[in-house]
Design a protein around this motif. Structure first.
Motif, PDB file in Angstrom:
ATOM      1  N   SER A  78     106.369   5.123  31.411  1.00 25.14           N
ATOM      2  CA  SER A  78     105.237   5.825  32.021  1.00 25.14           C
ATOM      3  C   SER A  78     104.941   7.159  31.353  1.00 25.14           C
ATOM      4  CB  SER A  78     105.501   6.053  33.513  1.00 25.14           C
ATOM      5  OG  SER A  78     106.571   6.962  33.704  1.00 25.14           O
ATOM      6  N   LEU A  79     105.916   7.695  30.609  1.00 23.88           N
ATOM      7  CA  LEU A  79     105.738   8.997  29.948  1.00 23.88           C
ATOM      8  C   LEU A  79     105.272   8.865  28.506  1.00 23.88           C
ATOM      9  CD1 LEU A  79     108.892  10.886  31.286  1.00 23.88           C
ATOM     10  CD2 LEU A  79     106.608  10.735  32.306  1.00 23.88           C
ATOM     11  N   GLN A  80     105.009   7.637  28.071  1.00 25.24           N
ATOM     12  CA  GLN A  80     104.508   7.418  26.714  1.00 25.24           C
ATOM     13  C   GLN A  80     102.996   7.596  26.687  1.00 25.24           C
ATOM     14  OE1 GLN A  80     107.082   7.124  24.467  1.00 25.24           O
ATOM     15  NE2 GLN A  80     108.149   7.422  26.423  1.00 25.24           N
ATOM     16  N   LYS A  81     102.588   8.720  27.172  1.00 30.02           N
ATOM     17  CA  LYS A  81     101.179   9.127  27.253  1.00 30.02           C
ATOM     18  C   LYS A  81     101.045  10.463  26.545  1.00 30.02           C
ATOM     19  CE  LYS A  81     100.346   5.645  30.014  1.00 30.02           C
ATOM     20  NZ  LYS A  81     100.199   5.825  31.472  1.00 30.02           N
ATOM     21  N   PRO A  82      99.829  10.912  26.269  1.00 26.98           N
ATOM     22  CA  PRO A  82      99.671  12.225  25.626  1.00 26.98           C
ATOM     23  C   PRO A  82     100.326  13.342  26.428  1.00 26.98           C
ATOM     24  CG  PRO A  82      97.610  11.016  25.545  1.00 26.98           C
ATOM     25  CD  PRO A  82      98.533  10.217  26.427  1.00 26.98           C
ATOM     26  N   TRP A  83     100.976  14.247  25.706  1.00 26.65           N
ATOM     27  CA  TRP A  83     101.520  15.474  26.290  1.00 26.65           C
ATOM     28  C   TRP A  83     100.660  16.626  25.778  1.00 26.65           C
ATOM     29  CZ3 TRP A  83     106.744  16.740  28.403  1.00 26.65           C
ATOM     30  CH2 TRP A  83     107.378  15.607  28.952  1.00 26.65           C
ATOM     31  N   TYR A  84      99.960  17.284  26.691  1.00 24.12           N
ATOM     32  CA  TYR A  84      99.123  18.428  26.346  1.00 24.12           C
ATOM     33  C   TYR A  84      99.917  19.690  26.655  1.00 24.12           C
ATOM     34  CZ  TYR A  84      95.535  14.827  26.196  1.00 24.12           C
ATOM     35  OH  TYR A  84      94.816  13.697  25.890  1.00 24.12           O
ATOM     36  N   THR A  85     100.076  20.519  25.638  1.00 22.69           N
ATOM     37  CA  THR A  85     101.138  21.528  25.654  1.00 22.69           C
ATOM     38  C   THR A  85     100.646  22.904  25.246  1.00 22.69           C
ATOM     39  OG1 THR A  85     102.696  19.778  25.015  1.00 22.69           O
ATOM     40  CG2 THR A  85     103.426  22.039  24.710  1.00 22.69           C
ATOM     41  N   VAL A  86     101.117  23.936  25.959  1.00 21.98           N
ATOM     42  CA  VAL A  86     100.915  25.319  25.527  1.00 21.98           C
ATOM     43  C   VAL A  86     102.250  25.900  25.060  1.00 21.98           C
ATOM     44  CG1 VAL A  86      98.925  25.778  27.007  1.00 21.98           C
ATOM     45  CG2 VAL A  86     101.230  26.210  27.876  1.00 21.98           C
ATOM     46  N   GLU A 136     103.877  27.867  14.103  1.00 22.24           N
ATOM     47  CA  GLU A 136     103.029  26.934  13.384  1.00 22.24           C
ATOM     48  C   GLU A 136     103.637  25.541  13.322  1.00 22.24           C
ATOM     49  OE1 GLU A 136     102.182  28.729   9.630  1.00 22.24           O
ATOM     50  OE2 GLU A 136     100.680  30.097  10.467  1.00 22.24           O
ATOM     51  N   ALA A 137     104.965  25.449  13.457  1.00 26.51           N
ATOM     52  CA  ALA A 137     105.614  24.137  13.476  1.00 26.51           C
ATOM     53  C   ALA A 137     105.168  23.352  14.702  1.00 26.51           C
ATOM     54  CB  ALA A 137     107.130  24.294  13.458  1.00 26.51           C
ATOM     55  N   GLN A 138     105.186  23.995  15.884  1.00 33.03           N
ATOM     56  CA  GLN A 138     104.768  23.294  17.096  1.00 33.03           C
ATOM     57  C   GLN A 138     103.281  22.973  17.096  1.00 33.03           C
ATOM     58  OE1 GLN A 138     106.299  24.079  21.044  1.00 33.03           O
ATOM     59  NE2 GLN A 138     107.750  25.571  20.202  1.00 33.03           N
ATOM     60  N   LEU A 139     102.505  23.798  16.397  1.00 37.38           N
ATOM     61  CA  LEU A 139     101.066  23.587  16.335  1.00 37.38           C
ATOM     62  C   LEU A 139     100.668  22.579  15.261  1.00 37.38           C
ATOM     63  CD1 LEU A 139     100.003  27.348  16.577  1.00 37.38           C
ATOM     64  CD2 LEU A 139      99.845  25.647  18.412  1.00 37.38           C
ATOM     65  N   SER A 140     101.614  22.193  14.426  1.00 42.43           N
ATOM     66  CA  SER A 140     101.314  21.351  13.268  1.00 42.43           C
ATOM     67  C   SER A 140     101.023  19.902  13.664  1.00 42.43           C
ATOM     68  CB  SER A 140     102.483  21.380  12.279  1.00 42.43           C
ATOM     69  OG  SER A 140     102.269  20.442  11.237  1.00 42.43           O
ATOM     70  N   ASP A 161     105.818  11.790  16.661  1.00 44.65           N
ATOM     71  CA  ASP A 161     105.687  11.337  18.045  1.00 44.65           C
ATOM     72  C   ASP A 161     104.234  11.559  18.445  1.00 44.65           C
ATOM     73  OD1 ASP A 161     105.702  11.067  20.888  1.00 44.65           O
ATOM     74  OD2 ASP A 161     107.857  11.444  20.907  1.00 44.65           O
ATOM     75  N   ASN A 162     103.464  10.474  18.537  1.00 42.71           N
ATOM     76  CA  ASN A 162     102.016  10.617  18.712  1.00 42.71           C
ATOM     77  C   ASN A 162     101.610  11.146  20.085  1.00 42.71           C
ATOM     78  OD1 ASN A 162     102.368   8.409  20.370  1.00 42.71           O
ATOM     79  ND2 ASN A 162     101.289   6.958  19.049  1.00 42.71           N
ATOM     80  N   ARG A 163     102.571  11.406  20.956  1.00 42.36           N
ATOM     81  CA  ARG A 163     102.244  11.987  22.263  1.00 42.36           C
ATOM     82  C   ARG A 163     101.933  13.467  22.161  1.00 42.36           C
ATOM     83  NH1 ARG A 163     107.453  10.548  25.727  1.00 42.36           N
ATOM     84  NH2 ARG A 163     108.443  11.053  23.733  1.00 42.36           N
ATOM     85  N   TRP A 164     102.428  14.130  21.134  1.00 42.55           N
ATOM     86  CA  TRP A 164     102.447  15.587  21.072  1.00 42.55           C
ATOM     87  C   TRP A 164     101.084  16.170  20.711  1.00 42.55           C
ATOM     88  CZ3 TRP A 164     105.919  18.864  22.817  1.00 42.55           C
ATOM     89  CH2 TRP A 164     105.884  20.198  22.403  1.00 42.55           C
ATOM     90  N   HIS A 165     100.525  16.977  21.613  1.00 39.64           N
ATOM     91  CA  HIS A 165      99.271  17.693  21.364  1.00 39.64           C
ATOM     92  C   HIS A 165      99.498  19.147  21.770  1.00 39.64           C
ATOM     93  CE1 HIS A 165      96.708  14.067  20.837  1.00 39.64           C
ATOM     94  NE2 HIS A 165      97.615  13.524  21.635  1.00 39.64           N
ATOM     95  N   CYS A 166      99.584  20.022  20.792  1.00 42.01           N
ATOM     96  CA  CYS A 166      99.854  21.434  21.059  1.00 42.01           C
ATOM     97  C   CYS A 166      98.909  22.299  20.243  1.00 42.01           C
ATOM     98  CB  CYS A 166     101.312  21.769  20.733  1.00 42.01           C
ATOM     99  SG  CYS A 166     101.781  23.478  21.116  1.00 42.01           S
ATOM    100  N   ILE A 210      90.242  20.702  31.744  1.00 42.86           N
ATOM    101  CA  ILE A 210      91.486  21.474  31.810  1.00 42.86           C
ATOM    102  C   ILE A 210      91.520  22.408  30.610  1.00 42.86           C
ATOM    103  CG2 ILE A 210      93.987  21.366  32.038  1.00 42.86           C
ATOM    104  CD1 ILE A 210      93.656  18.464  32.969  1.00 42.86           C
ATOM    105  N   PHE A 211      91.600  23.698  30.870  1.00 45.07           N
ATOM    106  CA  PHE A 211      91.532  24.729  29.838  1.00 45.07           C
ATOM    107  C   PHE A 211      92.938  25.262  29.592  1.00 45.07           C
ATOM    108  CE2 PHE A 211      87.659  24.364  32.163  1.00 45.07           C
ATOM    109  CZ  PHE A 211      86.637  24.500  31.234  1.00 45.07           C
ATOM    110  N   PHE A 212      93.434  25.085  28.378  1.00 42.42           N
ATOM    111  CA  PHE A 212      94.767  25.537  28.007  1.00 42.42           C
ATOM    112  C   PHE A 212      94.635  26.847  27.233  1.00 42.42           C
ATOM    113  CE2 PHE A 212      94.982  21.076  28.745  1.00 42.42           C
ATOM    114  CZ  PHE A 212      96.275  20.795  29.193  1.00 42.42           C
ATOM    115  N   ILE A 213      95.338  27.895  27.706  1.00 36.41           N
ATOM    116  CA  ILE A 213      95.251  29.193  27.037  1.00 36.41           C
ATOM    117  C   ILE A 213      96.648  29.706  26.696  1.00 36.41           C
ATOM    118  CG2 ILE A 213      93.049  29.832  28.067  1.00 36.41           C
ATOM    119  CD1 ILE A 213      94.582  31.581  30.049  1.00 36.41           C
ATOM    120  N   ASP A 214      96.721  30.384  25.579  1.00 40.18           N
ATOM    121  CA  ASP A 214      97.977  30.989  25.133  1.00 40.18           C
ATOM    122  C   ASP A 214      98.078  32.383  25.737  1.00 40.18           C
ATOM    123  OD1 ASP A 214     100.185  31.958  23.842  1.00 40.18           O
ATOM    124  OD2 ASP A 214      99.455  31.607  21.815  1.00 40.18           O
TER     125      ASP A 214
END
Length: 330
Positions: free
Chosen positions: A111-119, A130-134, A141-146, A159-163
């Motif tokens: 169930s967790l093999q879905k996109p992960w949207y990350t700040v 820059e590694a995490q943003l790369s 791992d194609n789930r990772w979106h940062c 959903i608005f993601f802000i640093d």
């Protein structure tokens, strides 16, 4: 501006050009990701977890297991991470093994093999940001979106993601022995002004029934860190002006729900992904009318936006037990 960039000194041209490019990149609008839900309607369901990446230790693996169970039960579309993704000092590079040992090999439920949207969190800034943003991590791992600042459009929600890290003064004037990686942030004031401007613009353009903002630092918290004054002063007025329904954060290693004294915004802390139980509180900071729920422990949050104006939130502990639930309206 063109005349200013044409300096008689080649060194001046180079320096000013770099500055212009940096400021231009800071002023770019938030990139938008369109997430297509698997339902026939526009309802959307997701989990929120923060402050987790510890190679499975400090009950990270137990929280991950329960996330998998709840994710399956409610049929989530994606997962949101509120930052501090890799302790204690982020990732060293895109080849850092902690990406696998703290993420890919921990959150293995179907169930967790879905996109992960990350700040990013403050601990992530102690490594190579820059590694995490790369995009290279997505190849592993194609789930990772940062990204630093971005928007996810999903069903009824924008959903608005802000640093939030560059807003915190102590990281710049009282950093102690910590070395933050501020590449892409400086000059700081230009960056902060751009984030405020672009967030205000993006919210004003949104026609989504649900507007949700995600950042690492809390606006309202009685936990170890308490309120983050800089974003209360600089970001909260923007959210109130656009009638944002929820602000979701991590940073404090606990689970919390506060309601806004002005308007109907809900403040939600989900920072219990691994190490918790600090047993330090900021009593008296908030009155009884605003504090709805506080749990000094590990766990995560589920969010279901059932219709254009109805939603349901549930906080779970490390054993998957529902601790607190609330029905919300847009």
């Amino acid at each position: 501006m063109a005349r200013l960039c044409s300096s008689t000194s080649s060194n001046s041209v180079f320096i000013w050009t770099c500055f212009c490019v940096l400021v231009a990149s800071n002023l770019a609008e938030f990139p938008r990701i369109k997430h297509n839900t698997h339902r026939n309607d526009d309802s959307v369901a997701f989990l929120v977890v923060g402050d987790w990446g510890r190679d499975g230790n400090y009950n990270q693996s137990r929280v991950a297991k329960q996330m998998g169970e709840v994710g399956k039960k409610i049929g989530i579309d994606f997962v949101i991470s509120t930052g501090d993704n890799f302790y204690d000092t982020g990732l060293k590079s895109v080849n850092d093994p902690r990406f696998e040992t703290s993420f890919s090999k921990i959150y293995t439920a179907k169930s967790l093999q879905k996109p992960w949207y990350t700040v990013l969190g403050n601990h992530d800034y102690l490594g190579n940001t820059e590694a995490q943003l790369s995009p290279a991590l997505r190849k592993m791992d194609n789930r990772w979106h940062c990204k630093r600042n971005f928007i996810v459009g999903a069903g009824y929600a924008d959903i608005f993601f802000i640093d939030t890290n560059p807003f915190v003064n102590d990281y710049f004037i009282n950093a102690k022995k910590q070395k933050f990686d501020w590449k892409g942030i400086l000059p700081r004031e230009n960056y902060l002004a751009a984030v405020r401007k672009d967030l205000d613009s993006a919210l004003s353009k949104s026609r989504a029934p649900w507007k949700i903002v995600v950042g690492h630092h809390p606006m309202r918290s009685m936990g170890y860190h308490g309120d983050t004054r800089e974003i209360v002063d600089q970001i909260l007025p923007i959210l109130e002006a656009h009638k944002v329904e929820m602000y979701i954060n991590g940073h404090d290693h606990c689970l919390e729900h506060f309601s806004n004294r002005k308007g109907s915004m809900q403040f939600l802390t989900s920072g219990g992904g691994s190490k918790a139980w600090k047993n330090k509180f900021h009593y008296g900071v908030h009155n009884n009318a605003s504090k709805q729920f506080y749990y000094d422990g590990q766990g995560f949050l589920s969010v279901k936006l059932i219709s254009r104006d109805k939603g349901a939130l549930v906080f779970y502990d490390v054993y998957g037990k529902p601790l607190y639930s609330i029905k919300v309206k847009a």
